[in-house]
Enzyme design. Structure first.
Site, PDB file in Angstrom:
ATOM      1  CE  LYS A 158      19.178  49.034  26.063  1.00  0.00           C
ATOM      2  NZ  LYS A 158      18.942  49.692  24.767  1.00  0.00           N
TER       3      LYS A 158
ATOM      4  CB  CYS B 171     -19.852  63.673  39.532  1.00  0.00           C
ATOM      5  SG  CYS B 171     -20.643  62.101  39.113  1.00  0.00           S
TER       6      CYS B 171
ATOM      7  CG  ASN C 103      22.375  44.930  22.815  1.00  0.00           C
ATOM      8  OD1 ASN C 103      21.761  44.260  23.650  1.00  0.00           O
ATOM      9  ND2 ASN C 103      21.851  45.289  21.653  1.00  0.00           N
TER      10      ASN C 103
ATOM     11  CB  CYS D  35      19.281  42.081  21.712  1.00  0.00           C
ATOM     12  SG  CYS D  35      18.250  41.645  20.308  1.00  0.00           S
TER      13      CYS D  35
ATOM     14  CB  THR E 216      12.949  44.994  24.311  1.00  0.00           C
ATOM     15  OG1 THR E 216      13.918  44.081  23.794  1.00  0.00           O
ATOM     16  CG2 THR E 216      13.051  46.320  23.607  1.00  0.00           C
TER      17      THR E 216
ATOM     18  CE  LYS F   9      19.409  48.353  14.405  1.00  0.00           C
ATOM     19  NZ  LYS F   9      18.394  47.826  15.328  1.00  0.00           N
TER      20      LYS F   9
END
Lengths: 459, 422
Positions: free
Chosen positions: B175, B345, B134, B137, B203, B45
């Protein structure tokens, strides 16, 4: 000398009795309901909806549970079936909506638990929302509804919604009909039948008059003269007899009366035999047999004259009886009630089998005997024509004849529920009551109402 | 047995499954558990300068869909809030005990050369295999001109990458943030700065939902909410597109890619590999179910590769890229038709109502007595696949390609006003 069969009250402790007569199938918790609701595929033209006699929009109400719209969910149920709460508890869903659920095609026996979800939504409404419907502007019309069971209640509610005033008559002291007096206590635990009636009556405009037997205390003609319309929902108030000698012995009684006794009394005050034989193959037989067990009978045997597949009780009901310790014996017809010193001791049955033509054949030489202190007859209920005696109301095959609008042959008199031809199901009775109310409303608004009639009232 | 070993930007790992830089890789305790569970690598992290950042309480919001939890996850957590020295000591300890695993350190310091210059030797000293910058973020740190605030400006991406290449011998992975219009610009900038590889996607800026009682975006922090970064299964399509765009770009095709974005199982992993990834970074799925999920990822990927006769990861990486084309290259003469397996079905009617209300009225609703029957009307069916997607029974509705008579693309279609004429 007169001996007495071993019939007694209080075979079990108060605690055991309260456990035995508590809710047979506990309600879903909110997380359970959410999970179950998410299983629903939200079918279009859903088979479950078609299988419901009241045509509840099942995918819609389940989707509403999934989204957390419980008021909308309950409203969807109740606008089709105002007794959705009791139907959720007593419907044989395994032969109705849940049998039709498409999940059965994916995995047999794993339908969405529609009944349990319906209970979840209607319970929420009764606990939080109260009566969701309001009355249309009052019409000044008055309708007599005879019989305060599911058909009568559904009819009364719908009529009240349309702005008519209703007087609801019943021979019992309390409204509810079979829900109050005729089904097993654990199916409608915690006084649900009365709570539901109270909930239904919250709409207003419905007056209840108990202790009135039509045909004895008041005639249909008299009601017809006093009210703008009459709806007969008297159900099947008579019971069939075995036609055997000894039916008046102590301990021989009809299952309907036995269930009514269970429903009307503190369980510790309900007498039950040590050894009980129930004759019949329907839900009444199962309800009587299981309740006899749960009152503390040592041995309960349910005897049916044909095979399990012929029973009108569903396989789920039959298994329920068996898991409650009821012995089920098939292909046997009652032959003789046995007594010693004037006291019931047992009952003899002839064994039977399906004959070549499909009819069952019993061999009187091939018989067996079951010891019994109590024999409960549950071989069918019948319409009591006394209710319509002396009236111009056509009765055929023991049921009142109605047309597609629930009209009897007597002008202004409608009928529905078990007293007309059709499936003897609570949910079908609700449909009859609802649809008859719509027919009555339409007729009253069209001005061809009987009794005091539009012109008369306006004039 | 397929060989899952990977060498990515010079970094070796026993399998391509890495844990992405995120809460699961914040501490030695977690990372040791991850390695014991079988993960091939971790990206620790993100470390920053001291004093450490401060995180808020209440950090995640999740999107549930029809009873399934965490189809999407958003977070408003910042980078590591532990002192740099603590992290450095732990990284060193873990790397010493797990020398065969990839241990990459994510970094984010202010956009100043001296900041980067001073942190790099500290990281290098741990024995870490590489660094990941990074630049992604999208919340909090970007308000401090770091993270996505750098990633959104290709010139900054190139500049910082160059500093890192200049001041460390460690491989540099950049990244990338998806919160841009064209992913190729920062990817090219990373390459120009000397990046050894890129990883994506970080993200996506998101408001996961609104608390209708608090009347505030979720997660609610003391009565207020802020936007966060979105990840999890729901972002996978966005990631696959961006990865594929880089992988098929002639200038970037040699740039190794570590794929990130909603990878939850071996099948997702295979898809990310096929679209150009060499290693795979996972976060949400592990946060949902724990580190044990890697077992089936390894096993499933290996079995699938065996079935396809792919010997190693290199045989899968980029395998779908030759067939990842622009819309204008698609053959307009191709036609496929829906086929309903009547035995499978279950008569739910969903195909009918979807087609009837929202598509081409190509599924007839029939009644054969009591029995329901749904049939495709071939003349109306455009092969859109909607019915197959709404059908709850796997394999009940399939799409049947029809014989194709030649090729015609939009480029040469008569309806195209700017078609290319010979």
């Amino acid at each position: 000398m007169n001996a007495t069969p071993d019939i007694a009250c209080g075979r079990l402790s108060a605690l055991e009795l309260s456990q035995n007569f508590a809710d047979a199938h506990p309600a879903l918790t909110a997380p359970q309901a959410a999970l179950e609701a998410d299983r629903c595929l939200y079918c279009f033209d859903a088979p479950c909806m078609e299988a419901c006699p009241t045509s509840i929009d099942i995918p819609k109400f389940i989707k509403a549970i999934a989204t957390g719209n419980l008021a909308g969910s309950a409203r969807t149920i109740l606008e089709s079936n105002i007794l959705g709460g009791s139907c959720a508890r007593v419907c044989p869903t395994e032969i109705l909506c849940e049998q039709a659920c498409v999940h059965n095609s994916l995995e047999a026996g794993k339908p969405v638990r529609i009944g349990a979800l319906q209970r979840f939504a209607t319970d929420w409404q009764m606990d939080h929302g109260g009566q969701p419907f309001t009355r249309a502007p009052l019409t000044g019309r008055r309708v007599a509804v005879v019989g305060a069971g599911p058909a009568g209640l559904a009819c009364a509610h719908r009529l009240a919604m349309h702005g008519h005033d209703v007087v609801l008559f019943d021979r019992h002291a309390q409204p509810g009909g079979l829900n109050s007096y005729g089904v097993a206590a654990y199916k409608l635990a915690d006084d649900f039948a009365q709570r539901e009636v109270a909930f239904l009556m919250e709409i207003g405009g419905i007056a209840f008059q108990g202790g009135v037997t039509v045909g004895r205390d008041v005639t249909v003609s008299a009601l017809g003269a006093e009210y703008d319309a009459v709806f007969l929902a008297t159900g099947l108030a008579g019971v069939r007899a075995l036609g055997l000698a000894g039916e008046t012995l102590d301990g021989v009684m009809d299952a309907v009366s036995f269930i009514e006794t269970v429903r009307s009394n503190d369980k510790k005050d309900v007498p039950v035999g040590r050894r009980v034989v129930v004759i019949g193959g329907g839900n009444t037989a199962v309800d009587a047999a299981v309740q006899a067990r749960r009152l503390g009978a040592d041995e309960v045997t349910l005897v049916y004259r044909r095979g399990g597949e012929h029973m009108s009780a569903t396989s789920v009901e039959r298994e329920w009886a068996q898991t409650n310790g009821v012995t089920v014996r098939l292909w046997a017809a009652p032959q003789r009630l046995l007594a010693e010193d004037g006291a019931l001791t047992g009952i003899a049955f002839a064994r039977g089998r399906a004959g070549a033509d499909g009819r069952v054949v019993y061999d009187p030489e091939d018989s067996f005997t079951l010891a019994a202190d109590m024999v409960l007859k549950a071989i069918g209920q019948v319409f009591l024509p006394a209710h319509a005696e002396g009236e111009h109301i056509a009765v055929e095959g023991g049921r009142i004849v109605v047309d597609g609008q629930y009209r009897t042959s007597m002008p202004g008199v409608y009928a529905g529920g078990d007293c007309i031809v059709g499936e003897d199901l609570t949910v079908a009775a609700v449909r009859d009551g609802r649809d008859a109310a719509e027919a009555i409303d339409k007729a009253l608004r069209a001005g061809d109402g009987p009794g005091r009639g539009v012109e008369q009232e306006n004039g | 047995m397929a060989d899952l070993r990977t060498v990515f930007a010079g970094i070796s790992s026993p399998n391509p499954f890495w844990l992405a830089s995120a809460p699961p890789t914040d501490k030695e305790y977690n990372v040791r558990r991850a390695f014991q569970a079988g993960w091939g690598g971790v990206v620790w992290k993100t470390l920053g300068e001291d004093p450490p950042v401060v995180n808020v309480s209440s950090r995640y919001g999740a999107l549930a869909y029809e009873g399934r939890r965490m189809a999407g996850l958003n977070n408003i957590e910042l980078i590591s809030d532990r002192p740099l020295a603590t992290n450095i000591a732990e990284i060193k300890s873990v790397k010493r005990d797990f020398p065969d695993r990839a241990l990459v350190v994510s970094l984010m310091v202010p956009c100043r050369e001296d900041s980067w210059k001073s942190i790099l030797p500290i990281v290098e000293e741990t024995g870490a295999d590489g660094i990941e910058l990074n630049f992604g973020c999208p919340h909090g740190m970007s308000e401090r001109n770091m993270g996505a605030a750098v990633g959104q400006v290709p010139e900054y991406v190139e500049m910082v990458t160059r500093w890192c290449k200049q001041y460390t011998r460690m491989p540099v992975i950049v990244k990338l943030t998806p919160n841009i219009t064209n992913i190729l610009a920062p990817a090219r900038a990373a390459l120009a700065g000397g990046a050894d590889a890129v990883s994506l996607i970080n993200t996506i800026q998101s408001v996961i939902g609104v608390d209708l009682d608090a009347m505030a975006p979720m997660p609610v922090v003391g009565g207020q909410g802020t936007h966060g970064g979105y990840c999890g299964p729901a972002v996978k399509p966005i990631a696959l597109r961006m990865i594929g765009d880089i992988a098929r770009d002639p200038e970037l095709s040699a740039l190794p890619i570590s794929g990130i974005g909603g990878i939850s199982n071996w099948r997702d992993a295979a898809e990310f590999l096929a679209m150009g990834s060499t290693t795979l970074q996972v976060c949400t799925a592990a946060m949902h179910y724990g580190f044990r999920i890697v077992e089936d990822m390894i096993d499933g990927l290996s079995s699938w590769m065996d079935g396809k006769n792919y010997a190693g990861i290199g045989d899968v990486t980029g395998r779908a890229i030759p067939r990842y084309v622009h819309w204008n290259d698609l053959n307009l003469k191709f036609r496929t038709l829906a086929r309903i397996d009547q035995d499978a079905c279950i008569k739910c009617g969903l195909c009918h109502i979807a087609c009837e209300d929202t598509s081409h009225q190509a599924i007839a609703r029939l009644r054969d007595g009591e029995a329901r029957r749904y049939e495709v009307i071939d003349e109306e069916c455009v092969g859109c696949n909607l019915c197959a997607h709404v059908c709850p029974v796997d394999g009940c509705i399939t799409m049947e390609p029809q014989p194709v008579d030649g090729v015609q693309t939009w480029r040469d279609h008569p309806n195209n006003p700017s078609r290319v004429t010979a």
